[in-house]
Design a protein around this motif. Sequence first.
Motif, PDB file in Angstrom:
ATOM      1  N   ALA A 193       9.481   0.180   3.050  1.00  0.00           N
ATOM      2  CA  ALA A 193       9.647   0.845   1.755  1.00  0.00           C
ATOM      3  C   ALA A 193       8.400   0.692   0.893  1.00  0.00           C
ATOM      4  CB  ALA A 193      10.860   0.271   1.030  1.00  0.00           C
ATOM      5  N   GLU A 194       7.747  -0.453   1.006  1.00  0.00           N
ATOM      6  CA  GLU A 194       6.563  -0.719   0.198  1.00  0.00           C
ATOM      7  C   GLU A 194       5.445   0.275   0.493  1.00  0.00           C
ATOM      8  OE1 GLU A 194       4.288  -4.778  -1.159  1.00  0.00           O
ATOM      9  OE2 GLU A 194       4.603  -4.473   0.988  1.00  0.00           O
ATOM     10  N   LYS A 195       5.380   0.737   1.744  1.00  0.00           N
ATOM     11  CA  LYS A 195       4.330   1.688   2.126  1.00  0.00           C
ATOM     12  C   LYS A 195       4.602   3.099   1.616  1.00  0.00           C
ATOM     13  CE  LYS A 195       1.997  -1.347   4.406  1.00  0.00           C
ATOM     14  NZ  LYS A 195       0.673  -1.820   3.909  1.00  0.00           N
ATOM     15  N   VAL A 196       5.847   3.364   1.239  1.00  0.00           N
ATOM     16  CA  VAL A 196       6.236   4.711   0.805  1.00  0.00           C
ATOM     17  C   VAL A 196       6.248   4.822  -0.716  1.00  0.00           C
ATOM     18  CG1 VAL A 196       8.063   6.458   0.882  1.00  0.00           C
ATOM     19  CG2 VAL A 196       7.614   5.034   2.894  1.00  0.00           C
ATOM     20  N   ALA A 197       6.767   3.813  -1.380  1.00  0.00           N
ATOM     21  CA  ALA A 197       6.930   3.867  -2.834  1.00  0.00           C
ATOM     22  C   ALA A 197       5.590   3.718  -3.548  1.00  0.00           C
ATOM     23  CB  ALA A 197       7.893   2.782  -3.294  1.00  0.00           C
ATOM     24  N   GLY A 198       5.596   4.101  -4.811  1.00  0.00           N
ATOM     25  CA  GLY A 198       4.408   3.920  -5.639  1.00  0.00           C
ATOM     26  C   GLY A 198       4.048   2.455  -5.755  1.00  0.00           C
ATOM     27  N   GLU A 199       2.783   2.177  -5.979  1.00  0.00           N
ATOM     28  CA  GLU A 199       2.303   0.797  -6.013  1.00  0.00           C
ATOM     29  C   GLU A 199       2.980  -0.005  -7.127  1.00  0.00           C
ATOM     30  OE1 GLU A 199      -1.942  -1.646  -6.296  1.00  0.00           O
ATOM     31  OE2 GLU A 199      -1.907   0.554  -6.262  1.00  0.00           O
ATOM     32  N   GLY A 200       3.453  -1.201  -6.760  1.00  0.00           N
ATOM     33  CA  GLY A 200       4.043  -2.113  -7.730  1.00  0.00           C
ATOM     34  C   GLY A 200       5.548  -1.995  -7.892  1.00  0.00           C
ATOM     35  N   TYR A 201       6.180  -1.040  -7.212  1.00  0.00           N
ATOM     36  CA  TYR A 201       7.621  -0.851  -7.392  1.00  0.00           C
ATOM     37  C   TYR A 201       8.462  -1.503  -6.299  1.00  0.00           C
ATOM     38  CZ  TYR A 201       6.525   2.379 -11.128  1.00  0.00           C
ATOM     39  OH  TYR A 201       6.058   2.930 -12.305  1.00  0.00           O
ATOM     40  N   VAL A 202       7.864  -1.780  -5.157  1.00  0.00           N
ATOM     41  CA  VAL A 202       8.561  -2.484  -4.074  1.00  0.00           C
ATOM     42  C   VAL A 202       7.681  -3.639  -3.629  1.00  0.00           C
ATOM     43  CG1 VAL A 202       9.536  -2.335  -1.752  1.00  0.00           C
ATOM     44  CG2 VAL A 202       9.682  -0.370  -3.287  1.00  0.00           C
ATOM     45  N   ASP A 203       8.271  -4.820  -3.568  1.00  0.00           N
ATOM     46  CA  ASP A 203       7.503  -6.012  -3.214  1.00  0.00           C
ATOM     47  C   ASP A 203       8.092  -6.638  -1.958  1.00  0.00           C
ATOM     48  OD1 ASP A 203       5.766  -8.138  -3.262  1.00  0.00           O
ATOM     49  OD2 ASP A 203       7.001  -9.322  -4.624  1.00  0.00           O
ATOM     50  N   ALA A 204       7.360  -6.604  -0.868  1.00  0.00           N
ATOM     51  CA  ALA A 204       7.803  -7.206   0.382  1.00  0.00           C
ATOM     52  C   ALA A 204       6.940  -8.417   0.687  1.00  0.00           C
ATOM     53  CB  ALA A 204       7.708  -6.199   1.533  1.00  0.00           C
TER      54      ALA A 204
END
Length: 239
Positions: A193-204
């Motif tokens: 998900a982190e690779k798809v969402a805008g930067e800073g919105y998903v943290d893996a």
Amino acid sequence: MYNPTVARLTYRALLGRRRALILFALPAMLIVIAGAVRAFTGLDDKIAADLLGGFALATMVPLIGVIAGTGAIGPEIDDGSIVYLLSKPVKRPTIIMTKLIVAIAVTMAFSAIPTLIAGFILNNNGQQIAVAYTIAALVASIAYSALFLLLGTVSRHAVVFGLVYALIWESLFGSLVSGAKTLSVQQWALALAEKVAGEGYVDATVGLPTAVALLVAVTVGATVYAGQKLRRLTLAGEE
């Protein structure tokens, strides 16, 4: 590796009245909460990401995985009706693979689709947040289904153990305890998900290559071991 008769029986068992109520309740709750949040806060990307990550992926997806994964085979083993299925000329790996496919399909349908709908309600898929968490839910559905199908094969208390795993390990430790995050399906899914969402919105906390490797290893390993356990169950019955 797929038997339509086994699939039909498994779908019928999973979508029976009692389980169907639970399966529909969780997605309905997510969508209602998303609607209420949107009404009170308006369009907010951060809130959308927090709700989809904190409730949809961390709680709803593993719980639906427990219901679908353990329900695909556990009740048949508990009441002994699995003997009827094993007496048919169907290979044991085919039984496991068919039940896994059904469990994955049910988990995806009742988790990924509501996640996508809730994401669009919350922020119209701004920053690709809805799509990102939908992909995470799809991927997590595969691993959870395999894990909980295995659990249903090896334990008569699969639902209890599954709920402990889903509610304590994934929802609590997998979200809050840094050391446990590496062994969390939720975190592996978040890496995609982190690779798809805008930067800073998903943290893996797990890198993408590691996450993919672990997802594949757990899914394949759990499926193979479940097949071995089912084969041993057959041999024990014949003896």
